[in-house]
Design an enzyme around this catalytic site. Structure first.
Site, short mmCIF file in Angstrom:
data_model
loop_
_atom_site.label_atom_id
_atom_site.label_comp_id
_atom_site.label_asym_id
_atom_site.label_seq_id
_atom_site.Cartn_x
_atom_site.Cartn_y
_atom_site.Cartn_z
CG ASP A 328 -0.31 0.52 2.45
OD1 ASP A 328 1.05 0.39 1.97
OD2 ASP A 328 -1.06 0.70 3.59
CG ASP A 330 1.45 3.06 4.61
OD1 ASP A 330 -0.13 2.80 5.18
OD2 ASP A 330 2.53 2.39 4.39
CG ASP A 419 -3.75 3.01 5.22
OD1 ASP A 419 -4.57 2.93 4.59
OD2 ASP A 419 -3.43 2.48 6.37
P1 UTP Z 1 2.46 -1.14 7.00
O1 UTP Z 1 1.82 -2.15 7.11
O2 UTP Z 1 2.22 -0.14 5.28
O3 UTP Z 1 4.03 -1.44 6.78
O4 UTP Z 1 2.42 -0.36 7.77
P2 UTP Z 1 4.80 -1.14 4.82
O5 UTP Z 1 6.67 -1.37 6.64
O6 UTP Z 1 4.42 0.17 4.68
O7 UTP Z 1 5.48 -2.76 4.20
P3 UTP Z 1 4.10 -2.30 3.38
O8 UTP Z 1 4.44 -3.09 1.83
O9 UTP Z 1 3.33 -1.50 3.11
O10 UTP Z 1 3.71 -3.78 2.95
C1 UTP Z 1 3.84 0.93 8.10
C2 UTP Z 1 3.85 0.84 8.86
O11 UTP Z 1 3.54 1.70 9.73
C3 UTP Z 1 2.73 1.56 11.00
C4 UTP Z 1 2.83 -0.07 11.27
O12 UTP Z 1 3.78 -0.42 12.49
C5 UTP Z 1 4.10 -0.32 10.22
O13 UTP Z 1 5.42 -0.10 10.84
N1 UTP Z 1 1.21 1.12 11.41
C6 UTP Z 1 0.28 0.68 10.11
C7 UTP Z 1 -0.27 1.66 12.38
O14 UTP Z 1 0.93 2.36 13.35
N2 UTP Z 1 -0.99 1.73 12.60
C8 UTP Z 1 -1.63 1.30 12.19
O15 UTP Z 1 -2.89 1.03 12.05
C9 UTP Z 1 -1.24 0.24 11.02
MN MN Z 2 2.48 0.31 3.76
#
Ligand code: UTP
Ligand code: MN
Length: 495
Positions: A328, A330, A419
């Site tokens: 995804d 972020d 997100d």
């Molecule tokens: P992600 O699940 O998107 O992982 O969360 P990522 O490292 O970007 O990997 P991919 O490539 O998308 O799979 C990003 C960070 O945001 C935090 C998680 O701990 C993660 O480190 N996070 C995620 C939160 O703090 N709260 C949430 O509800 C979701």
């Molecule tokens: Mn991510």
């Protein structure tokens, strides 16, 4: 040793029981009493006392031990003893060497008291020649973990077992395998023989067995069996649907549903998120590229600036750590004048919606109120920013020119999970640190804060539980400094 490790990494729920049926109240603290000058009968008495109060005491020293307590021994004596333990198979560099005052104060308090300087036994040199090769911290936030490393053959195997444990809702095992893989990622060279693992933390018996198999046979039969197993494949396929977690997938699996086709045939009632997941299954299971992430960043920026000039957006998650693909994208959105960001998110989503750029959106309200957080809710890991889970409809010029021209059917766009998180400016550094990941890095940061510093960290704030005060920070560097950690840049947080 495996069950010991499993208990250690589990959530601190009071479930672990010993033979004599006493409950372990403090599973993060594993005590070993050094008998040397204490004498056997006093040691036995102190052990009984501690166990009756819910402390975890080990009768023999192992890598699981976190606190070694001795009485009337000099630093040199304790050091000499520890070195004999080292030669019997690796040392635990993060073990606390404490004098009896820590123990008696903890007994008096009814819980492990925070370690002060006066509790610590002074030793000159903690490592012997044979283990000097690796001085790796036991917490992921003490190590630099690059994206590219030398041990993928082992980490791929261990991470598959971690994933399988996660799909079986076995959190302890999941984290244990992830920790082991993470340690190997941080090694500066490939592992070529079992001796190369000497002195490394977090490598339990099970992980070592997997590594040994790979070294000896080029692969692990356990990993291959897991990969082929019907349940693993089904759970992976079902949880690969946006909106489907382990619990739902497990229920469907028990009802005989093993993949997307089964699910569609079964014609179950799905929520809006799951319907989106089914509809765009192929797209959402394709990795998102860095170029796509940057394009989406420009779109979000345009929307945000149209509605609130001066607002700032930051790409976080895996892409900020240097990953070339992700599941995804972020983003954090903030405004330097705190308060201006309020109410922004629904407007941004509306702006995007009106331009046909969204396939799905769901906004969660901000529910964070600092005054109510601590000490009432010390370790809530879920953050409560205003946040939107969405699926973008990303126009792809290349898809239009290549694919759809060939088949005449492929859409000229791609569905991408995005997100967007809105952050009050004063919490930005904490949100940035919390959202950059990796997940294990975050987990260990919080564990380090709690266990080593008596502090509570989340994506909103850092609270010093001893001094009962918040520690402010306007950069990630300041947070690392508050935590007594060397600063680690995002691209070395790939734990
Ligand atoms: P992600 O699940 O998107 O992982 O969360 P990522 O490292 O970007 O990997 P991919 O490539 O998308 O799979 C990003 C960070 O945001 C935090 C998680 O701990 C993660 O480190 N996070 C995620 C939160 O703090 N709260 C949430 O509800 C979701
Ligand atoms: Mn991510």
């Amino acid at each position: 040793m495996v069950p010991v490790k499993r208990r250690r990494v589990g959530t601190p729920v009071v479930t672990a029981c010993r033979d004599n049926a006493e409950v372990i109240k403090f599973p993060q603290v594993v005590i070993f009493l050094l008998e040397k000058r204490m004498g056997a009968s006093r040691r036995a008495f102190l052990s009984r006392l501690a166990r009756s109060k819910g402390f975890w005491l080990e009768d023999s020293y192992s890598q699981a031990v976190t606190h070694v307590v001795s009485e009337r021994n000099s630093g040199e004596e304790v050091q000499a003893w520890l070195e004999t333990q080292v030669t019997e198979g690796g040392t635990n560099n993060s073990v606390h060497l404490l004098n009896i005052t820590w123990f008696t104060e903890s007994m008096g308090a009814g819980h492990p008291v925070n370690i002060e300087k006066r509790h610590e036994i002074q030793v000159k040199q903690r490592l012997t020649a044979c283990t000097v090769v690796h001085t790796m911290g036991a917490y992921a936030c003490q190590r630099k973990t690059p994206l590219e490393h030398h041990n993928t053959i082992f980490t791929d195997a261990l991470l598959l077992l971690a994933e399988n444990a996660e799909l079986c809702a076995n959190e302890g095992r999941n984290v244990a395998f992830k920790r082991a893989a993470s340690v190997l990622k941080a090694l500066p060279r490939p592992v070529r023989q079992m001796e190369d693992l000497q002195g490394l933390p977090c490598l339990g018996e099970h992980s070592q067995r997997v590594i040994k198999d790979i070294l000896e046979h080029g692969g692990s039969s356990e990993v291959e069996m897991t990969r082929q197993s019907e349940k693993y494949q089904a759970m992976k396929a079902l949880t690969g649907i946006f909106g489907v977690g382990v619990k739902t997938a497990e229920r469907w699996y028990r009802e005989g549903i093993q993949d997307l086709a089964d699910l569609v045939t079964a014609d179950l009632k799905l929520n809006r998120e799951q319907q989106t997941g089914v509809k765009y299954y192929d797209h959402l299971n394709m990795p998102v590229t860095e170029a796509e992430a940057r394009t989406i960043g420009q779109i979000v920026e345009k929307a945000v600036h149209a509605l609130l000039p001066g607002a700032e957006i930051t790409l976080t998650g895996g892409f900020r750590r240097g990953k070339k693909t992700g599941h995804d994208v972020d983003f954090l959105v903030t405004h330097p004048e705190e308060g201006r960001e309020e109410g922004l998110l629904p407007k941004v989503m509306g702006w995007l919606e009106a331009r046909d750029l969204l396939l799905y959106q769901k906004i969660n309200k901000n529910s964070y109120l600092e005054a109510k957080e601590w000490p009432a809710r010390p370790s809530s890991n879920m953050d409560r920013f205003e946040r939107c889970f969405s699926v973008f409809k990303l126009e792809c010029p290349w898809a239009a020119s290549e694919k759809s021209n060939q088949s005449g059917e492929s859409p000229s766009w791609k569905a991408v999970r995005v997100d967007i998180v809105v952050v009050p400016f004063s919490q930005l550094a904490f949100a940035l640190l919390g959202w950059t990941g990796s997940q294990l890095f975050e987990r260990d940061l919080r564990r380090w804060a709690a266990q080593e510093k008596g502090m509570s960290l989340n994506s909103h704030a850092l609270y010093d539980t001893k001094r009962k005060q918040y520690l402010r920070a306007s950069s990630e560097e300041e947070i690392f400094a508050h935590l007594g950690l060397e600063y680690i840049p995002p691209w070395e947080r790939n734990a």
